[in-house]
Design a protein around this motif. Structure first.
Motif, short mmCIF file in Angstrom:
data_model
loop_
_atom_site.label_atom_id
_atom_site.label_comp_id
_atom_site.label_asym_id
_atom_site.label_seq_id
_atom_site.Cartn_x
_atom_site.Cartn_y
_atom_site.Cartn_z
N TYR A 14 17.99 33.72 19.69
CA TYR A 14 19.37 33.24 19.64
C TYR A 14 20.21 34.12 18.72
O TYR A 14 19.79 34.42 17.59
CB TYR A 14 19.42 31.81 19.11
N GLN A 55 12.67 31.32 18.53
CA GLN A 55 12.05 30.02 18.77
C GLN A 55 10.87 30.15 19.70
O GLN A 55 11.02 30.57 20.86
CB GLN A 55 13.06 29.02 19.34
N PHE A 91 24.14 26.92 18.19
CA PHE A 91 23.29 27.80 18.98
C PHE A 91 23.82 27.90 20.41
O PHE A 91 24.27 26.92 20.97
CB PHE A 91 21.86 27.26 19.03
N GLY A 92 23.72 29.10 20.98
CA GLY A 92 24.02 29.26 22.39
C GLY A 92 22.76 29.05 23.20
O GLY A 92 21.81 28.40 22.75
N LYS A 93 22.72 29.61 24.40
CA LYS A 93 21.56 29.41 25.28
C LYS A 93 20.40 30.34 24.94
O LYS A 93 19.27 30.09 25.34
CB LYS A 93 21.97 29.58 26.73
N GLY A 94 20.66 31.43 24.25
CA GLY A 94 19.60 32.33 23.85
C GLY A 94 19.10 33.23 24.96
O GLY A 94 19.49 33.10 26.13
N GLY A 146 13.98 23.46 28.75
CA GLY A 146 14.50 24.71 29.28
C GLY A 146 15.90 25.07 28.83
O GLY A 146 16.47 26.04 29.34
N HIS A 147 16.43 24.35 27.86
CA HIS A 147 17.79 24.63 27.40
C HIS A 147 17.82 24.96 25.91
O HIS A 147 16.84 24.81 25.20
CB HIS A 147 18.68 23.42 27.67
N GLY A 148 19.00 25.40 25.48
CA GLY A 148 19.18 25.71 24.08
C GLY A 148 19.40 24.46 23.25
O GLY A 148 19.33 23.34 23.75
N LEU A 149 19.65 24.66 21.97
CA LEU A 149 19.86 23.54 21.06
C LEU A 149 21.33 23.14 21.05
O LEU A 149 22.21 23.99 21.01
CB LEU A 149 19.43 23.90 19.64
N VAL A 155 12.22 32.58 22.62
CA VAL A 155 13.66 32.60 22.88
C VAL A 155 14.35 33.11 21.63
O VAL A 155 14.03 32.68 20.52
CB VAL A 155 14.18 31.19 23.25
N GLN A 164 17.24 19.27 22.10
CA GLN A 164 16.92 20.37 23.01
C GLN A 164 16.27 19.79 24.26
O GLN A 164 15.17 19.24 24.20
CB GLN A 164 15.99 21.39 22.36
N ARG A 200 15.58 34.47 26.73
CA ARG A 200 14.15 34.20 26.86
C ARG A 200 13.43 35.52 27.07
O ARG A 200 13.56 36.15 28.12
CB ARG A 200 13.92 33.26 28.04
#
Lengths: 110, 116
Positions: free
Chosen positions: A87, A38, A100-103, B40-43, A85, B37, A105
């Motif tokens: 994932y 992303q 989806f998790g936090k991924g 600064g965070h994920g989906l 980012v 989203q 960066r």
């Protein structure tokens, strides 16, 4: 759905190979591993998917060991435009949801 | 144009108002999804749909309503918008391969919603 754990962030330099590892200890037998990328202000984009061993496409490689409890996304010779980012997702046949998790960066430095 | 499109791209609304975000896909994919989203965070998955007239809750469904009367459309409605719903909303679609797996998901450009 198997839970995944990835590093929150990583830095690397242009021209380097970058490896991002994802842990998924409770992966099920019919689960596949999928990676998305992303860019800022855009929706995620599919990169690669695999079940076991190694998968390679024009963008990346995905390495999955025999126990499948982890996987590594490898980006060869990164450029500044690979800053994004990433994932890691785990899901299988019959899973309706795509979670989806936090991924991770990834920041590529010149 | 083929693909998945969201409208509007940007929306500012007041607390308590109803607002609907639109999502349209031209592939006839079975599955459609709504995510939010936050900065600064994920989906996070709000709702998803496996086919027309079949919808189900995701991770954060409270305060949202969806419908899917046609395969190609999946609108998301905030019945009474709150400031905590300020976010970027992404719609996505995917299909089922012959293996039974979800194929790759294709995402729209996103809708940036601000609730004041």
């Amino acid at each position: 759905l198997a839970k995944t754990t990835q590093p929150i962030s990583m830095d690397s330099y242009e021209g380097q190979e970058v490896n991002i590892t994802c842990s998924h200890n409770n992966i099920a037998t019919n689960d596949y591993i999928t990676w998305y990328q992303q860019f800022p202000s855009q929706g995620p984009r599919f990169i690669i998917q695999g079940y076991k061993t190694k998968v390679t496409n024009e963008v990346a490689s995905l390495f999955i060991p025999a126990d499948r409890k982890s996987s590594t996304l490898s980006l060869p010779r990164v450029s500044l435009s690979d800053t994004a980012v990433y994932y890691c997702l785990v899901g299988g046949i019959g899973d309706d949801k795509i979670i989806f998790g936090k991924g991770t960066r990834l920041h590529i430095l010149p | 144009d083929a693909g998945i499109t969201q409208s509007p791209r940007y929306k500012i609304t007041e607390t308590g108002r109803q607002v609907t975000l639109m999502c349209h896909q031209t592939w006839s994919h079975s599955y459609m999804f709504w995510y939010r989203q936050d900065l600064g965070h994920g989906l996070r998955l709000i709702y998803y749909s496996a086919a027309a007239d079949i919808t189900d809750k995701g991770e954060v469904p409270d305060g949202y309503v969806v419908s899917r009367s046609k395969t190609e459309n999946f609108p998301l409605t905030l019945e009474s918008a709150t400031r905590s719903q300020t976010s970027v909303y992404f719609c996505a679609s995917s299909d089922i391969a012959s293996s039974g797996m979800n194929t790759e998901a294709f995402f729209g450009q996103g809708t940036r919603l601000t609730v004041v």
